[in-house]
Design an enzyme around this catalytic site. Sequence first.
Site, PDB file in Angstrom:
ATOM      1  N   LEU A  22       0.871  -1.168   0.000  1.00  0.00           N
ATOM      2  CA  LEU A  22       0.000   0.000   0.000  1.00  0.00           C
ATOM      3  C   LEU A  22       0.910   1.220   0.000  1.00  0.00           C
ATOM      4  CD1 LEU A  22      -3.010   0.761   0.099  1.00  0.00           C
ATOM      5  CD2 LEU A  22      -2.874   0.696   2.590  1.00  0.00           C
ATOM      6  N   ASP A  23       0.717   2.124  -0.973  1.00  0.00           N
ATOM      7  CA  ASP A  23       1.588   3.296  -1.101  1.00  0.00           C
ATOM      8  C   ASP A  23       1.708   4.048   0.223  1.00  0.00           C
ATOM      9  OD1 ASP A  23       1.975   2.798  -3.778  1.00  0.00           O
ATOM     10  OD2 ASP A  23       0.444   4.211  -4.462  1.00  0.00           O
ATOM     11  N   PRO A  24       2.873   4.651   0.497  1.00  0.00           N
ATOM     12  CA  PRO A  24       3.039   5.419   1.739  1.00  0.00           C
ATOM     13  C   PRO A  24       1.970   6.494   1.940  1.00  0.00           C
ATOM     14  CG  PRO A  24       5.171   5.090   0.711  1.00  0.00           C
ATOM     15  CD  PRO A  24       4.138   4.570  -0.262  1.00  0.00           C
TER      16      PRO A  24
END
Length: 312
Positions: free
Chosen positions: A48-50
């Site tokens: 999951l993207d930062p």
Amino acid sequence: MARRGKKKGRAVSGWLVLDKPAGLGSTEAVSKVKWLFGAQKAGHAGTLDPLASGMLPIALGEATKTVPYVMEGAKVYRFTVAWGEERSTDDLEGPVTKSCDKVPVEEDIRALLPRYTGLIMQTPPQFSAVKIGGERAYDLAREGEVVEIAAREVEIGRLDLISIPEPKKAVFEVECGKGTYVRSLARDMGRDLGCFGHVADLRRTEVYPFETQQLVPLKDLEGAAADAETESDRFSALDSYLLDTEAALDGLPEIVLGDDAAGRIRLGNPVIVRGRDAPVQAPEAWASLRGRLIAIGMVEAGMFKPKRVFGL
């Protein structure tokens, strides 16, 4: 002969459905959870993207063996697209690379959605974990390299327009398969609408088979750990948030074993499948003893053949 060192940490197993806060990377989140639980092993089931928040399923101990089953599951995202700008990262983090004054109308947005449903070809963002010549695309992009990333087939079950909170923003919900990049979706829709676009907000709400109500905020874990007076109390409080390892195997047939059959399975031997409802053939199934996962395997001609045995 050198002796193998003892593994550090507890032999705790199970799934934690973490509600990852925005600003924290997936690898950082796993490290944090592993430290809080004092676990020997930990891994997540899909980056999951930062800048994104939401569901990050984390496997501890023996549950790491079931990660592939969650990785293959459908995912649901709620995301906001900001129109008028395309960015190097396809989200808020990168600098603007293209801009346009055009604002898409609702009718045009809705007309576009069927084009992004079903099996489509999608090119991952320049800033992605895709490997190019053995290196991650985001590492090459950070060095200023523009790389050719091949388009790949992804599956989108549905794409819905939820709202238009302001003229230059639209909120969508997408249900998609493995390998889909929501940032690419925003970028491509912006290009097709002739106005450019990037993700301004992103939240993952579901990763099959886990559900929204199973989410555990990181602050709840940190609070439980801080409130505990002893290490034993701490681990007891934290372990209450875990789901059983077999929670990842929803949809696979269960083979219920007795003690003798379970003993054979633990040694890697096949056993005859018994019971009126037991499958005669199944490409994948899981075997249990008193409700606990023993092994994952296949059923062939009425025999359960273990492929992966669990030490639970």
